[in-house]
Design a protein around this motif. Sequence first.
Motif, mmCIF file in Angstrom:
data_model
loop_
_atom_site.group_PDB
_atom_site.id
_atom_site.type_symbol
_atom_site.label_atom_id
_atom_site.label_comp_id
_atom_site.label_asym_id
_atom_site.label_seq_id
_atom_site.Cartn_x
_atom_site.Cartn_y
_atom_site.Cartn_z
ATOM 1 N N SER A 61 7.629 -13.769 -4.930
ATOM 2 C CA SER A 61 6.896 -12.736 -5.664
ATOM 3 C C SER A 61 7.860 -12.084 -6.638
ATOM 4 C CB SER A 61 6.339 -11.693 -4.694
ATOM 5 O OG SER A 61 7.397 -10.931 -4.116
ATOM 6 N N THR A 62 7.379 -11.123 -7.412
ATOM 7 C CA THR A 62 8.243 -10.437 -8.362
ATOM 8 C C THR A 62 9.376 -9.702 -7.662
ATOM 9 O OG1 THR A 62 6.735 -8.538 -8.331
ATOM 10 C CG2 THR A 62 6.426 -10.168 -10.084
ATOM 11 N N VAL A 63 9.161 -9.330 -6.399
ATOM 12 C CA VAL A 63 10.197 -8.625 -5.642
ATOM 13 C C VAL A 63 11.071 -9.606 -4.880
ATOM 14 C CG1 VAL A 63 10.636 -6.949 -3.796
ATOM 15 C CG2 VAL A 63 8.812 -6.535 -5.440
ATOM 16 N N SER A 64 10.477 -10.575 -4.202
ATOM 17 C CA SER A 64 11.262 -11.472 -3.338
ATOM 18 C C SER A 64 12.221 -12.351 -4.131
ATOM 19 C CB SER A 64 10.335 -12.340 -2.488
ATOM 20 O OG SER A 64 9.630 -13.285 -3.273
ATOM 21 N N VAL A 65 11.890 -12.701 -5.399
ATOM 22 C CA VAL A 65 12.808 -13.538 -6.180
ATOM 23 C C VAL A 65 14.117 -12.802 -6.457
ATOM 24 C CG1 VAL A 65 10.981 -14.889 -7.269
ATOM 25 C CG2 VAL A 65 11.785 -12.791 -8.380
ATOM 26 N N LYS A 66 14.106 -11.466 -6.331
ATOM 27 C CA LYS A 66 15.317 -10.681 -6.563
ATOM 28 C C LYS A 66 15.995 -10.270 -5.265
ATOM 29 C CE LYS A 66 13.232 -8.778 -10.771
ATOM 30 N NZ LYS A 66 12.759 -7.536 -11.435
ATOM 31 N N SER A 67 15.389 -10.597 -4.143
ATOM 32 C CA SER A 67 15.918 -10.181 -2.847
ATOM 33 C C SER A 67 17.056 -11.092 -2.391
ATOM 34 C CB SER A 67 14.795 -10.190 -1.797
ATOM 35 O OG SER A 67 15.320 -10.041 -0.498
ATOM 36 N N ARG A 68 18.219 -10.510 -2.122
ATOM 37 C CA ARG A 68 19.342 -11.295 -1.625
ATOM 38 C C ARG A 68 19.014 -11.898 -0.264
ATOM 39 N NH1 ARG A 68 23.125 -12.137 -5.697
ATOM 40 N NH2 ARG A 68 23.461 -10.228 -6.859
ATOM 41 N N TRP A 69 18.262 -11.167 0.555
ATOM 42 C CA TRP A 69 17.949 -11.635 1.912
ATOM 43 C C TRP A 69 17.028 -12.846 1.862
ATOM 44 C CZ3 TRP A 69 21.374 -9.498 4.747
ATOM 45 C CH2 TRP A 69 21.816 -8.205 4.470
ATOM 46 N N VAL A 70 16.003 -12.789 1.024
ATOM 47 C CA VAL A 70 15.080 -13.918 0.937
ATOM 48 C C VAL A 70 15.808 -15.146 0.378
ATOM 49 C CG1 VAL A 70 12.952 -14.773 -0.130
ATOM 50 C CG2 VAL A 70 13.073 -12.418 0.700
ATOM 51 N N ARG A 71 16.661 -14.926 -0.605
ATOM 52 C CA ARG A 71 17.422 -16.049 -1.160
ATOM 53 C C ARG A 71 18.358 -16.656 -0.106
ATOM 54 N NH1 ARG A 71 19.022 -15.135 -7.450
ATOM 55 N NH2 ARG A 71 17.150 -14.029 -8.129
ATOM 56 N N ALA A 72 18.969 -15.785 0.695
ATOM 57 C CA ALA A 72 19.860 -16.293 1.749
ATOM 58 C C ALA A 72 19.076 -17.114 2.758
ATOM 59 C CB ALA A 72 20.563 -15.126 2.432
ATOM 60 N N VAL A 84 9.424 -25.211 1.911
ATOM 61 C CA VAL A 84 8.177 -25.362 1.171
ATOM 62 C C VAL A 84 7.849 -23.996 0.576
ATOM 63 C CG1 VAL A 84 5.738 -25.975 1.281
ATOM 64 C CG2 VAL A 84 7.385 -27.173 2.731
ATOM 65 N N PRO A 85 8.256 -23.736 -0.669
ATOM 66 C CA PRO A 85 8.004 -22.427 -1.276
ATOM 67 C C PRO A 85 6.577 -22.308 -1.795
ATOM 68 C CG PRO A 85 9.272 -23.799 -2.774
ATOM 69 C CD PRO A 85 9.060 -24.603 -1.535
ATOM 70 N N ALA A 86 6.113 -21.062 -1.886
ATOM 71 C CA ALA A 86 4.768 -20.788 -2.410
ATOM 72 C C ALA A 86 4.833 -19.550 -3.285
ATOM 73 C CB ALA A 86 3.773 -20.588 -1.272
ATOM 74 N N MET A 87 4.221 -19.628 -4.454
ATOM 75 C CA MET A 87 4.146 -18.476 -5.345
ATOM 76 C C MET A 87 2.950 -17.618 -4.941
ATOM 77 S SD MET A 87 6.703 -18.963 -7.396
ATOM 78 C CE MET A 87 6.374 -17.587 -8.485
ATOM 79 N N ILE A 88 3.191 -16.326 -4.699
ATOM 80 C CA ILE A 88 2.084 -15.405 -4.419
ATOM 81 C C ILE A 88 1.896 -14.424 -5.566
ATOM 82 C CG2 ILE A 88 2.259 -15.608 -1.916
ATOM 83 C CD1 ILE A 88 3.780 -12.967 -1.885
ATOM 84 N N GLN A 89 2.828 -14.434 -6.525
ATOM 85 C CA GLN A 89 2.709 -13.663 -7.759
ATOM 86 C C GLN A 89 3.390 -14.445 -8.874
ATOM 87 O OE1 GLN A 89 4.558 -9.858 -7.103
ATOM 88 N NE2 GLN A 89 2.778 -8.971 -6.103
ATOM 89 N N GLU A 90 2.979 -14.164 -10.113
ATOM 90 C CA GLU A 90 3.662 -14.754 -11.256
ATOM 91 C C GLU A 90 5.082 -14.203 -11.317
ATOM 92 O OE1 GLU A 90 2.787 -16.998 -13.329
ATOM 93 O OE2 GLU A 90 0.603 -17.127 -13.348
ATOM 94 N N ALA A 91 6.096 -15.055 -11.247
ATOM 95 C CA ALA A 91 7.486 -14.617 -11.277
ATOM 96 C C ALA A 91 8.372 -15.811 -11.623
ATOM 97 C CB ALA A 91 7.899 -14.030 -9.923
ATOM 98 N N ASP A 92 9.567 -15.513 -12.130
ATOM 99 C CA ASP A 92 10.548 -16.560 -12.406
ATOM 100 C C ASP A 92 11.326 -16.850 -11.127
ATOM 101 O OD1 ASP A 92 9.859 -16.734 -15.084
ATOM 102 O OD2 ASP A 92 11.224 -15.122 -15.656
ATOM 103 N N ARG A 93 11.242 -18.074 -10.643
ATOM 104 C CA ARG A 93 11.923 -18.425 -9.399
ATOM 105 C C ARG A 93 13.439 -18.407 -9.585
ATOM 106 N NH1 ARG A 93 9.267 -24.096 -8.585
ATOM 107 N NH2 ARG A 93 9.081 -23.839 -10.838
ATOM 108 N N ALA A 103 4.123 -24.402 -4.159
ATOM 109 C CA ALA A 103 2.670 -24.288 -4.014
ATOM 110 C C ALA A 103 2.170 -23.048 -4.754
ATOM 111 C CB ALA A 103 2.300 -24.195 -2.534
ATOM 112 N N ASP A 104 0.955 -23.114 -5.240
ATOM 113 C CA ASP A 104 0.354 -22.002 -5.971
ATOM 114 C C ASP A 104 -0.628 -21.262 -5.064
ATOM 115 O OD1 ASP A 104 -0.806 -20.231 -7.680
ATOM 116 O OD2 ASP A 104 -1.675 -21.715 -9.036
ATOM 117 N N LEU A 105 -0.228 -20.112 -4.555
ATOM 118 C CA LEU A 105 -1.112 -19.264 -3.752
ATOM 119 C C LEU A 105 -1.360 -17.929 -4.445
ATOM 120 C CD1 LEU A 105 0.167 -19.860 -0.094
ATOM 121 C CD2 LEU A 105 -1.715 -20.986 -1.300
ATOM 122 N N ILE A 106 -1.181 -17.891 -5.764
ATOM 123 C CA ILE A 106 -1.419 -16.659 -6.517
ATOM 124 C C ILE A 106 -2.911 -16.320 -6.453
ATOM 125 C CG2 ILE A 106 -1.319 -15.563 -8.794
ATOM 126 C CD1 ILE A 106 1.039 -17.408 -9.431
ATOM 127 N N GLY A 107 -3.207 -15.144 -5.956
ATOM 128 C CA GLY A 107 -4.600 -14.721 -5.859
ATOM 129 C C GLY A 107 -5.361 -15.291 -4.681
#
Length: 569
Positions: A61-72, A84-93, A103-107
């Motif tokens: 998501s727009t927040v998780s792509v910037k999260s050090r913890w999620v990236r770790a 297996v990643p999934a997009m839940i919001q429009e964001a730059d991975r 996977a596209d789970l936006i909306g």
Amino acid sequence: MASVFLSYSRVDRPKAQQVAAALEEEGLTVWWDKVLKAGQTYDEVTEGMLRQADVVVVLWSTVSVKSRWVRAEATLGERYSAVVPAMIQEADRPILFELTQTADLIGWDGDRTEQRWNDFVTDLRHAITRKAVKTAEQPVTAKPAADTASAPAAPARSLADDGTIENTFWMSIQSSTDAADFAAYLKRYPTGHYSDLARNRLAALEAKAKAKTPEPVFAAAPVQTAPARPATQTPARQRKLSMLPLIAGGIVLLLGAGWGVSLLLPSDLEVPETVAEQAADPVEEPVVETADAETVARADTVAVVETGVADAVLTEAAFVAPSEETVAAPEPPQAGPRRDCDTCPEVVAVPGGTFLMGSPDSEPGRVGNEGPVRSVTVAPFVMSRSEITYADWDACLADGGCNDYRPGDMGERGDMPAMSISWRDAQSYVDWLSGKAGRTYRLPTEAEWEYAARAGTQTAYWWGDGFDRSMVSTGGPKAASNMPENGYGLVGTLGNLREWVEDCYVNNFSNAPTDGSAVLTGSCDLRIIRGGAWSDNAATHRAANRARVSRGTRDRKIGFRVVSSDVKP
């Protein structure tokens, strides 16, 4: 053993809970931090589950792509399992995961019958199967217990090989220049392996930031100025700024000469709030590099405000100049809005015509799905003057329509645009309206919507090429009566709520029709939304901007307006 480890940002917890519940209904075992038991250490348990999981699902998501913890967690997931990643919001991975199919789970609204969800689950099962085959093919090299107990200790691993969450997190921030990264590390690991290094790095960054803080130059009463803009000046503008001392002297003399006269004249001029807002938002700043005379003049005016040389009175024209490409909008063939019935929405007539749909490559904020630009001819139609309001929707409810769905609000209804309307909900409204109005209504096609939103112009916004925040809503939606009209008498087309159109999603216009009709092939569970919403940035408000959303989504930033091709007198 958990089959699926779910990685997400705490901000996205409601969506994570929805995904976890649906995966469990699919028969998969899911581990996420909600099941962490009291007394357990987060990092120790998390690392163990990451090692054991067959698949790591990362919700971007727009927040998780910037999260050090999620990236770790995603990094460790690639090391020990399948990701297996999934997009839940429009964001730059994150760049490390740009090449990983996502996977596209936006909306996605929790519907397990939806094709996107079925594809996602299928990919998960394939990943689990691959992990099981890979594990079975690995040779067993375990030693007897006695030998293991007497074996010498294994050599220490290098930091790069250490697989703990702490080390992975440290490796991701060790070269950072952001003090907040080291503060976050110390908050989680006050006595960690790198706590001393983190404290030293944090102290150095804070000292460096303090040294850069400028001291006050003047002791006189402060001059009220607009917020400073980012220092991204072109050489031409730098030369302009170097002349400011001379300009300042001249302005001071002029102000001194006119001071006495100004006391005798009434003055009710104020610096518009929009000027301060635009000066604070680098996204909305006009592009100075165009170097035309009008842009250079704007740059000079802004420079005067930034340095506090003169208490200049600015208008919105200082930031938003009319484009030479702007075409005067033709007059609608019908004078003013009208209603087909007492409970029908106000509609205006939109004349037919030909326009260039999409955005050129040179337009700031452009994305690839907005082209290629092509000529489209649109027949005349009528369109609701504003987005359908709560008053319009409530009239449908009172008459037994709209499937008895009452959308939530933000404390006001009436003339406010109805939000949290899905594409399916909008279809129920147009069905009801068609029965009341005496002509058939529908959602606009994507071409009709952009044609109406542009109102005869070819600029990024119907008012010009520069973003003007006073033309849109911020902090929340506005009543339809408080939104400005474009050249066709429509309000809120580029602000207030995003709006559904009829079309199925395709990722470009290469094969799209040129007669203004809807695209009804492609990803038809994903429908197009257009126009900016009250919390969106400048780029999203552009007339050419488009996004895809599942047609069952009810989002408080999305509404709709209606059209009819039956242009009766």
